[in-house]
Enzyme design. Structure first.
Site, PDB file in Angstrom:
ATOM      1  N   ASP A 130      49.961  19.193  42.916  1.00 36.29           N
ATOM      2  CA  ASP A 130      50.065  20.804  43.189  1.00 36.29           C
ATOM      3  C   ASP A 130      50.221  21.364  44.624  1.00 36.29           C
ATOM      4  O   ASP A 130      50.091  20.572  45.485  1.00 36.29           O
ATOM      5  CB  ASP A 130      48.487  21.169  42.654  1.00 36.29           C
ATOM      6  CG  ASP A 130      48.216  20.863  41.341  1.00 36.29           C
ATOM      7  OD1 ASP A 130      49.148  20.944  40.340  1.00 36.29           O
ATOM      8  OD2 ASP A 130      47.205  20.761  40.882  1.00 36.29           O
ATOM      9  N   LYS A 131      50.361  22.555  44.691  1.00 34.36           N
ATOM     10  CA  LYS A 131      50.929  23.154  46.013  1.00 34.36           C
ATOM     11  C   LYS A 131      49.662  23.010  46.920  1.00 34.36           C
ATOM     12  O   LYS A 131      49.980  22.600  48.162  1.00 34.36           O
ATOM     13  CB  LYS A 131      50.826  24.735  45.770  1.00 34.36           C
ATOM     14  CG  LYS A 131      51.233  25.502  47.194  1.00 34.36           C
ATOM     15  CD  LYS A 131      51.063  27.028  46.730  1.00 34.36           C
ATOM     16  CE  LYS A 131      51.178  27.647  48.141  1.00 34.36           C
ATOM     17  NZ  LYS A 131      51.123  29.117  47.862  1.00 34.36           N
TER      18      LYS A 131
END
Length: 350
Positions: free
Chosen positions: A170-171
């Site tokens: 994820d970011k």
């Protein structure tokens, strides 16, 4: 770690023979950055009666079924040396031959973005991704991604689907990612992931007191109402997370989680499901829980930690060319280290 060479009847073994702009491709007259791909696969009786386009999509899953159908029609994908239609039914003993010249697989633009490279050779690239970097371009994030950085660092990655990515984080999760630099490596690493033989360890800080380690084996699918979220629901994809308690505080626990599968938001969903959501998780723990009597420093630290406390700390794999076991580690980023330090000083266990 388990060996990536272990067999899985659902994942075909493929004989790769890649030709690029090296001395082995002296008849290559097109763009010098293009890659000529030559693959063969021997069918067996398990494929009897299946459509050839379906079989090809199973064998070479990094290419879309539509692209493979077009290659069948254009004569780039042959069956026993002959051109066949996509609806051809397999007899179960054919030799498939795929000979194509790859085109650019992405419209993303290269950007000179610094990368924290943990390891690199001719086949793979292991990167320690910082917090805040999106891995793959998407709606609202078409620049500044890891893919944009990869295209600048290694321009030939444009020929690979997803610029060589075989998995994502994820970011706002930090830590290790492996990227393939050629199709042989990409297929091999994808197969290792499918075989569940890639070793992935995450450091996590969660709310609450976890007494001991265990395994969370619960299926995950898209939330039926909130489409931003994933959730545990019957009928979802199999998802398995193993975990061990590493450090206990009064109101929090630091654990290490090992992924057996790699579903979207898997660790975040699984720990939220068992009542131990991650500190800072804006999706699954949107409300900050500050313990009663917390010091000002602890209060500020918890409220100021704006991303999930999740770091991809260790990555183990079998090198796609040398077949050697490899293990990589990435230290905690500064914000994660500071969070743990504050918990040790301000929320120490009795």
């Amino acid at each position: 770690m388990s060996q990536a060479q272990s067999s899985n009847s659902n994942i075909p073994e493929t004989d790769f023979n890649l030709l690029d702009d090296s001395e082995d491709a002296d008849n290559h007259t097109s763009d010098p950055t293009a890659t000529r791909l030559s693959l063969q696969f021997q069918l067996d009786e398990s494929y009897l009666g299946q459509r050839i386009d379906q079989v090809a999509a199973l064998i070479w899953s990094d290419f879309s079924r539509e692209k493979l159908k077009q290659w069948l029609k254009d004569g780039h994908l042959l069956v026993n040396g002959n051109t066949v239609k996509p609806k051809y039914k397999c007899e179960g003993n054919e030799l498939l031959s795929l000979n194509v010249e790859l085109e650019a697989q992405t419209n993303s633009q290269p950007e000179n973005i610094p990368l924290d490279i943990v390891y690199e050779d001719d086949d793979i690239l292991v990167i320690n991704k910082p917090v805040g970097m999106v891995v793959h371009p998407g709606a609202g994030n078409i620049t500044g991604t890891l893919v944009n950085a990869l295209l600048f660092h290694y321009p030939k990655s444009a020929e690979l689907s997803r610029a060589g990515l075989v998995h994502r984080i994820d970011k706002d999760t930090s830590g290790l990612l492996v990227v393939a630099k050629n199709l042989e490596a990409q297929f091999d690493l994808s197969k290792q992931l499918a075989n569940k033989s890639v070793y992935r360890i995450y450091d996590v800080v969660v709310y609450g007191n976890m007494i001991a380690g265990g395994t969370i084996d619960e299926p995950i699918k898209r939330h039926p109402v909130d489409r931003v979220k994933m959730t545990v629901l019957p009928g979802g994809k199999d998802a398995v997370t193993h975990y061990n308690v590493k450090e206990r505080f009064q109101h929090f626990t630091r654990v290490q989680a090992r992924l057996e599968t790699g579903r979207t938001h898997q660790i975040r969903v699984h720990f939220s499901y068992i009542g131990h959501g991650l500190i800072g998780d804006p999706v699954y723990m949107p409300r900050v829980r500050v313990p009663a009597g917390a010091s000002e420093l602890l209060n500020e630290t918890l409220r100021g930690f704006k991303r999930q406390a999740l770091h991809a700390a260790k990555l183990g794999l079998v090198h796609p060319r040398t077949k050697q076991d490899m293990m990589f580690e990435a230290p905690w980023p500064e914000d994660f280290s500071q969070l743990v330090d504050v918990l040790r000083s301000e929320n120490a266990a009795y």
